[in-house]
Design a protein around this motif. Sequence first.
Motif, PDB file in Angstrom:
ATOM      1  N   TYR A 130     -10.468  91.703  51.905  1.00 25.63           N
ATOM      2  CA  TYR A 130     -11.517  92.244  51.034  1.00 25.63           C
ATOM      3  C   TYR A 130     -10.940  92.879  49.763  1.00 25.63           C
ATOM      4  O   TYR A 130     -11.668  93.501  48.993  1.00 25.63           O
ATOM      5  N   ARG A 131      -9.655  92.716  49.526  1.00 28.10           N
ATOM      6  CA  ARG A 131      -9.011  93.466  48.437  1.00 28.10           C
ATOM      7  C   ARG A 131      -9.523  93.083  47.057  1.00 28.10           C
ATOM      8  O   ARG A 131      -9.416  93.871  46.110  1.00 28.10           O
ATOM      9  N   HIS A 132     -10.067  91.883  46.906  1.00 29.15           N
ATOM     10  CA  HIS A 132     -10.563  91.438  45.604  1.00 29.15           C
ATOM     11  C   HIS A 132     -12.085  91.628  45.474  1.00 29.15           C
ATOM     12  O   HIS A 132     -12.660  91.261  44.448  1.00 29.15           O
ATOM     13  N   SER A 191      -5.373  92.938  52.694  1.00 30.84           N
ATOM     14  CA  SER A 191      -6.793  92.966  53.083  1.00 30.84           C
ATOM     15  C   SER A 191      -7.532  91.747  52.549  1.00 30.84           C
ATOM     16  O   SER A 191      -7.417  91.416  51.366  1.00 30.84           O
ATOM     17  N   ASP A 196     -10.794  97.575  53.430  1.00 31.89           N
ATOM     18  CA  ASP A 196     -10.645  96.983  52.105  1.00 31.89           C
ATOM     19  C   ASP A 196      -9.398  97.471  51.382  1.00 31.89           C
ATOM     20  O   ASP A 196      -9.202  97.170  50.203  1.00 31.89           O
ATOM     21  N   GLU A 197      -8.548  98.213  52.063  1.00 31.03           N
ATOM     22  CA  GLU A 197      -7.352  98.769  51.435  1.00 31.03           C
ATOM     23  C   GLU A 197      -6.104  97.970  51.796  1.00 31.03           C
ATOM     24  O   GLU A 197      -6.016  97.373  52.867  1.00 31.03           O
ATOM     25  N   GLY A 198      -5.125  97.980  50.899  1.00 27.78           N
ATOM     26  CA  GLY A 198      -3.838  97.337  51.166  1.00 27.78           C
ATOM     27  C   GLY A 198      -3.780  95.920  50.650  1.00 27.78           C
ATOM     28  O   GLY A 198      -4.807  95.228  50.546  1.00 27.78           O
ATOM     29  N   PRO A 199      -2.580  95.448  50.309  1.00 22.92           N
ATOM     30  CA  PRO A 199      -2.422  94.097  49.716  1.00 22.92           C
ATOM     31  C   PRO A 199      -2.800  92.968  50.660  1.00 22.92           C
ATOM     32  O   PRO A 199      -3.108  91.869  50.217  1.00 22.92           O
TER      33      PRO A 199
END
Length: 334
Positions: free
Chosen positions: A19-21, A17, A12-15
Motif C-alpha cells: 500500500y506504500r504508493h 508495503s 501502509d508503512e515501510g518500503p
Amino acid sequence: METTPGWRLRTDEGPGSPYRHAAAASDDGPAYRTLTYEVDGRVARLTFNRPEQGNAITPDTPLELAHAVERADLDPRVHVIVLSGRGKGFCGGYDLAASAEHLMEGGMRGADDRTGTVLDPVVQMTNHDPRGTWDPMVDYAMMSRFTKGFASLLHADKPTVAKIHGFCVAGGTDIALHCDQIVIAADAKIGYPPTRVWGVPSAGLWAHRLGDQRAKRLLLTGDTLSGREAAEWGLAIEAPDPAELDERTEVLVQRIAAMPLNQLMMVKLALNSALLAQGVQNSRMISTVFDGISRHTREGYAFQQRAAEAGFRQAVRERDSAPYDDFGPSTNKG
C-alpha cells in the motif's frame, strides 16, 4: 537511533508495503444520518449518533453501518474497528415508537426513496394489516436486510469491538453480538425483552455466544443482564466500572491495533470458521422468519394496537410489568 521492527509497522508503512504508493486516506466521506466515523491512529471509531432517540435503529442504520465498516476495512491505516453510542446508552433497539405507533403514517422511512420495495413502510403496513393476508417473505426480505447490515461487523476483515454503556437492548443486541469483542460497563443493561411479545432476535446469535441453557434462560423470560453478569456469563470480555469503561476499552483496542493486520485477519477468519460451522447463517435465517411471525400473531397485533392507542412506552411498560417488573433503562439484577 531506534528502528521500528518490521512487524510493528502499520500496514501502509515501510518500503515493502503493497500500500506504500496509495494516496493518503481521506477522512472526508458521506454525512451519515445515524452515526459518525473517524480514524484515530490505527483505530476506526464508529459512533451511533441519535442520542435523543437512544440511538434507535432506523432503515438508514444497517446501510450506514455496513458502509462505514467497509470504509474502515479498505483503509490501510486501520487495524481495528470500535463501535459505541452517544448519549445515555449504546442502542435501545429499533425505533419502534415510529413503527408501532406510526406505521400507518410512514414511520421508519429512511433517507433513500424505497417506494414500492420491501423497505417501503406502505408495503410493510399493507402486509401487516390483520384483515389481509400476511406474506412472510415480504417481511423476511425487509428484516433480513437489517441483519445483513449488522453482520458486516462479524464478516469484516478487521476485528470489531463494541463498547457498551447504559443499555444495549432488543435490536441493539443484534448489532453488538456481531462484534468480535464486547466491553460493557458493569451497570449497563443488555438483553432482549421483546421476546415477551412482538419479537425474536433476528441475529440468531444468543445460543452461539452463550450456549443453549443460558440463552434460553434469557430468551424464555425476556430478562436482561447487568454488564457485570454479562461478563460472568461470557457474553462480554470485560465489565469495568462505568468511569473506567473508556480506559479499559482503549487498553484492549490498542493491544489489538499493535498486531500486524494480516495476523489479525488470519486469526479472525480461523476463529470465525468455527463459529460459522455451528450454523450461524441458518440460525439467522430461522430467527428472522420467526421475528416476522411474532409480529403477526394475535398477541403481536394486540401489542401493536395497544402501542397505537397508548403510545409505545406505555405498551412496553405494560409488557414489562408483573411478574417481570423490570421496565426502564436500568436492570434490577444488580
